[in-house]
Design a protein around this motif. Structure first.
Motif, mmCIF file in Angstrom:
data_model
loop_
_atom_site.group_PDB
_atom_site.id
_atom_site.type_symbol
_atom_site.label_atom_id
_atom_site.label_comp_id
_atom_site.label_asym_id
_atom_site.label_seq_id
_atom_site.Cartn_x
_atom_site.Cartn_y
_atom_site.Cartn_z
ATOM 1 N N ALA A 310 7.613 2.819 7.528
ATOM 2 C CA ALA A 310 8.696 1.889 7.233
ATOM 3 C C ALA A 310 8.834 0.926 8.395
ATOM 4 N N ALA A 311 9.215 -0.303 8.098
ATOM 5 C CA ALA A 311 9.397 -1.310 9.140
ATOM 6 C C ALA A 311 10.586 -2.186 8.799
ATOM 7 N N GLN A 312 11.281 -2.669 9.838
ATOM 8 C CA GLN A 312 12.444 -3.532 9.664
ATOM 9 C C GLN A 312 12.081 -4.822 8.950
ATOM 10 N N GLY A 313 12.999 -5.285 8.100
ATOM 11 C CA GLY A 313 12.862 -6.592 7.494
ATOM 12 C C GLY A 313 13.755 -7.602 8.185
ATOM 13 N N ASP A 314 14.186 -8.634 7.464
ATOM 14 C CA ASP A 314 15.015 -9.682 8.050
ATOM 15 C C ASP A 314 16.449 -9.206 8.248
ATOM 16 N N HIS A 315 17.015 -9.520 9.391
ATOM 17 C CA HIS A 315 18.423 -9.289 9.685
ATOM 18 C C HIS A 315 18.873 -7.854 9.412
ATOM 19 N N ASN A 316 17.973 -6.901 9.533
ATOM 20 C CA ASN A 316 18.295 -5.472 9.440
ATOM 21 C C ASN A 316 18.792 -5.045 8.065
ATOM 22 N N LYS A 317 18.747 -5.934 7.082
ATOM 23 C CA LYS A 317 19.294 -5.598 5.775
ATOM 24 C C LYS A 317 18.250 -5.059 4.816
ATOM 25 N N ASN A 318 16.993 -5.161 5.165
ATOM 26 C CA ASN A 318 15.975 -4.626 4.273
ATOM 27 C C ASN A 318 14.844 -4.014 5.085
ATOM 28 N N ALA A 319 13.946 -3.362 4.378
ATOM 29 C CA ALA A 319 12.842 -2.667 5.035
ATOM 30 C C ALA A 319 11.599 -2.747 4.167
ATOM 31 N N TYR A 320 10.462 -2.708 4.824
ATOM 32 C CA TYR A 320 9.176 -2.649 4.140
ATOM 33 C C TYR A 320 8.707 -1.198 4.167
ATOM 34 N N LEU A 321 8.546 -0.619 3.004
ATOM 35 C CA LEU A 321 8.140 0.778 2.882
ATOM 36 C C LEU A 321 6.694 0.846 2.405
ATOM 37 N N ILE A 322 5.884 1.672 3.044
ATOM 38 C CA ILE A 322 4.508 1.898 2.603
ATOM 39 C C ILE A 322 4.437 3.265 1.937
ATOM 40 N N TYR A 323 4.070 3.266 0.655
ATOM 41 C CA TYR A 323 3.840 4.508 -0.081
ATOM 42 C C TYR A 323 2.333 4.738 -0.192
ATOM 43 N N GLN A 324 1.926 5.992 -0.011
ATOM 44 C CA GLN A 324 0.530 6.374 -0.214
ATOM 45 C C GLN A 324 0.473 7.599 -1.120
ATOM 46 N N PRO A 325 -0.620 7.730 -1.894
ATOM 47 C CA PRO A 325 -0.753 8.926 -2.736
ATOM 48 C C PRO A 325 -1.072 10.147 -1.884
ATOM 49 N N THR A 326 -0.562 11.284 -2.291
ATOM 50 C CA THR A 326 -0.964 12.544 -1.663
ATOM 51 C C THR A 326 -2.309 12.968 -2.264
ATOM 52 N N ILE A 327 -2.782 14.144 -1.899
ATOM 53 C CA ILE A 327 -4.046 14.628 -2.455
ATOM 54 C C ILE A 327 -3.919 14.904 -3.950
ATOM 55 N N TYR A 328 -2.669 14.937 -4.450
ATOM 56 C CA TYR A 328 -2.452 15.175 -5.877
ATOM 57 C C TYR A 328 -2.257 13.876 -6.654
ATOM 58 N N GLY A 329 -2.224 12.744 -5.952
ATOM 59 C CA GLY A 329 -1.959 11.480 -6.618
ATOM 60 C C GLY A 329 -3.225 10.713 -6.949
ATOM 61 N N ASP A 330 -3.030 9.554 -7.537
ATOM 62 C CA ASP A 330 -4.133 8.668 -7.894
ATOM 63 C C ASP A 330 -4.641 7.974 -6.643
ATOM 64 N N ASN A 331 -5.893 8.248 -6.236
ATOM 65 C CA ASN A 331 -6.466 7.678 -5.024
ATOM 66 C C ASN A 331 -7.452 6.554 -5.311
ATOM 67 N N THR A 332 -7.327 5.911 -6.452
ATOM 68 C CA THR A 332 -8.245 4.840 -6.814
ATOM 69 C C THR A 332 -8.329 3.794 -5.707
ATOM 70 N N MET A 333 -9.563 3.417 -5.344
ATOM 71 C CA MET A 333 -9.779 2.483 -4.246
ATOM 72 C C MET A 333 -9.663 1.050 -4.717
#
Length: 682
Positions: A310-333
């Motif tokens: 997660a990383a700060q966005g503008d003026h502390n009101k939002n955030a950039y979230l990175i989601y990744q699949p686990t070993i049980y999720g869809d890992n399509t490249m």
């Protein structure tokens, strides 16, 4: 309206009608805001409390547009003016500057706006026909305003690097002379001989307990606003205002209600929830809470996606979230932003599109699973986070946000086995690719943005040169001729880097040349390294000490013992060093250490200072003393300690003979031509 209403909108208008616009509609010429030149200037939300407008601090034309939960003071920082106001104010004026000065510099008002207003009312209310209880919300009369503006301008013309200290000297002279006009009485000697200025010459530690801060992953700091964002256990976001210690924990909202939590029956004969391994177990428990415990036969629900970063966005009101699949999720490249999928970068608004805590109404479904067998674990289908923009991709590893230029630079993997990756630039508001990219040899590079956010330092695999690239075009600027860099920070107007290599030697590298131009040897190996928002100063952390460094002279300004462990990260603001560690955020003040000796003494005195004294004077009994004596006992330079010769310290309770028993200190010293005593709890 998202304004700063202390009363209702109608109540505020009615409360001010007697002075600004008469209740019959006739305007009063002495308080209408458009009569004042300063009222047309931009106002900054001074989030880092440094009396200046930082490039990322919010700028507004009216305080009515500032969120009601704001706790930061306000400042007009202009060639002709330095005006401040408390967070509770509705205007910025010379009178709010008087109030804020008392809050910051008068130790007798204990940081209280109400006490500051009452004190000023007693001093100047009758003389100038003022009501300071209203002057936090409306402009004052023109004649008194002009007197204050002229006096502040005179004070700012004196020599010295602290504008706030000059304003404080002006107010002190006003109090001692009983007059707003001090243009003929305030002299340079008043500033030089009366006040202590330990800016960048001393370190004052403090700490905020943060029980939920339990991992070092994805901790980001907005250097201009002092807001820290951390990803904690359970995929929660912890946001901390490092100036106040106020914090909020958010659970990112999703497009559907939280899925049922499936618990498993554990027939071990204990009730605790710890993660201790049990004797004789040989199953794979390495994934912990992310994938469940395979020891029970796979009966635990397995999440298909998880928040990686997660990383700060503008003026502390939002955030950039990175989601990744686990070993049980869809890992399509894929190496592009896609229109479908459950993973990638999501721009989400904190607060509005988040829940303060997880839903407590999610049903619990009990299942029994034998330790000797089981079936394939059920997989929870991920629900998408609520977001205003997304770049969907299963293999985005990290990102860095350039708020000045409205871009996000992210690392995209290009192969299933992590052989290569590339930087891709996205528009920060839409997360659409700009078409700019840069090939990498590492899928987990270190990315460091320059102070002006125009350059990006990229540290890759061993054997691959570190590089500096243009943050706006992602074109190569220079290669760094040093292959063992561990930590780095931009300094000196982004023309140089300060780097460490896990030894006790720091190096300055000229970016244009790519080679070392100076070195500094510390007493211990550096484990953390950072620089302030201007790049003028850096901090190096070792296992024993904290070093404040001047990047122009390439020398240590001040060092102080620091023995905390489990340190996750370190950042610098314009006046504080921020260290995040397990269970706490430490803040070390190195600027804004200015004012009368008794005011600075109150800042300096702490349990840490007493512990330092006790360690140095092992076995000595704690007795009443001056602050100068205490500082000399711990080896402080005379140039610092002698400024506190007249500050007397008395420990409470009086029966305390060691630091463990001390609960309070009574500090006595001169203030505004009087001998006063104030207390501080320790």
């Amino acid at each position: 309206m998202n304004g700063k209403f202390k009363l209702s909108k109608i109540a505020v208008i009615l409360a001010g009608c007697s002075l600004v616009i008469s209740c019959g509609g006739e305007e009063s010429s002495n308080t209408k805001s458009d009569l004042y030149d300063y009222s047309k200037l931009s106002i900054c939300v001074d989030a880092d409390r440094n009396y200046a407008c930082g490039p990322q601090e919010q700028k507004v034309s009216s305080l009515w547009s500032v969120a009601a939960d704001n706790t930061a003071p306000f400042v007009i920082d202009n060639v002709a003016y330095l005006l401040t106001a408390p967070a509770s104010a509705n205007v910025v004026s010379p009178f709010t500057t008087l109030i804020q000065n008392e809050v910051l510099f008068n130790p007798q008002v204990s940081g209280s706006v109400a006490q500051a207003q009452a004190h000023l009312q007693q001093l100047f209310g009758d003389q100038y026909n003022l009501d300071f209880h209203k002057l936090n919300t409306e402009h004052g009369p023109k004649e008194a305003t002009n007197l204050l503006l002229a006096s502040f301008a005179h004070a700012l013309s004196l020599e010295g690097d602290s504008k706030a200290l000059k304003i404080s000297a002006a107010v002190d002279k006003m109090v001692s002379s009983g007059n707003f006009d001090i243009t003929g009485s305030l002299q340079q000697a008043d500033l030089d001989n009366t006040y202590v200025n330990l800016n960048k010459r001393y370190l004052i530690p403090g700490s905020y307990p943060m029980r939920t801060l339990s991992s070092g992953r994805a901790i980001t700091m907005n250097e201009n606003t002092g807001m820290l964002l951390a990803l904690t256990s359970g995929d929660k976001l912890l946001q901390v205002d490092t100036a106040t210690g106020l914090s909020n924990t958010f659970t990112p909202a999703t497009t559907t209600q939280t899925s049922p939590v499936i618990s498993t029956y554990d027939d071990h004969d204990d009730d605790d929830d710890d993660d201790d391994d049990h004797d004789g177990d040989d199953c794979d428990d390495d994934y912990g809470s992310l994938f469940g415990d395979d020891c029970n036969g796979g009966g635990t629900t397995q999440p298909a996606s998880a928040i990686l970063s997660a990383a700060q966005g503008d003026h502390n009101k939002n955030a950039y979230l990175i989601y990744q699949p686990t070993i049980y999720g869809d890992n399509t490249m894929s190496s592009t932003c896609n229109s479908t999928g459950n993973n990638g970068i999501f721009l989400t608004e904190l607060g509005k599109n988040s829940q303060v805590s997880p839903l407590s109404s999610a049903p619990q479904i009990s299942t029994y699973s034998s330790a000797s067998g089981g079936t394939t674990p059920p997989v929870v289908v991920p629900v998408l986070p609520v977001s205003s923009a997304a770049c969907k991709n299963n293999h985005i590893n990290t990102l860095i946000v350039s708020q000045n230029h409205d871009t996000v630079t992210a690392v995209f993997s290009k192969g299933y086995y992590g052989q290569s990756a590339e930087l891709k630039q996205l528009v920060s508001g839409t997360l659409k690719p700009t078409g700019n990219s840069y090939d990498l040899s590492s899928t987990q590079p270190v990315l460091i943005l320059s102070k002006q956010q125009k350059s990006l330092f990229v540290l890759q695999n061993a054997g691959t040169p570190a590089v500096v690239i243009n943050a706006q075009t992602l074109n190569l600027q220079s290669e760094i001729i040093k292959n063992d860099i561990d930590k780095a920070a931009f300094v000196n107007n982004d023309k140089q880097l300060i780097v460490s290599d896990q030894t006790n030697t720091l190096r300055w590298i000229d970016i244009a040349q790519g080679s070392s131009i100076a070195t500094l040897v510390l007493a211990e190996n550096a484990i953390k390294l950072t620089s302030d928002p201007t790049g003028k100063y850096s901090t190096a952390l070792t296992n024993k000490n904290l070093y404040l460094i001047d990047n122009e002279t390439k020398a240590v300004i001040y060092s102080q013992a620091y023995a905390q462990r489990n340190v996750y990260g370190m950042s610098m603001l314009s006046n504080r060093i921020i260290i995040s560690r397990a269970g706490a955020i430490d803040y070390i003040q190195f600027d804004n250490l200015t004012g009368t000796p008794i005011k600075v003494a109150k800042q300096m005195l702490s349990k840490d200072l007493l512990q330092n004294w006790s360690t140095t004077k092992s076995g000595a009994s704690l007795t009443d003393m001056t602050l100068a004596e205490l500082l000399r006992d711990i080896g402080e330079d005379d140039v610092i300690s002698q400024q506190f010769n007249d500050i007397d310290l008395q420990w409470r309770p009086a029966s305390a003979t060691n630091i463990e028993g001390v609960k309070e200190v009574i500090i006595t010293g001169d203030y505004r031509d009087q001998r006063i005593s104030i207390s501080k709890m320790l």
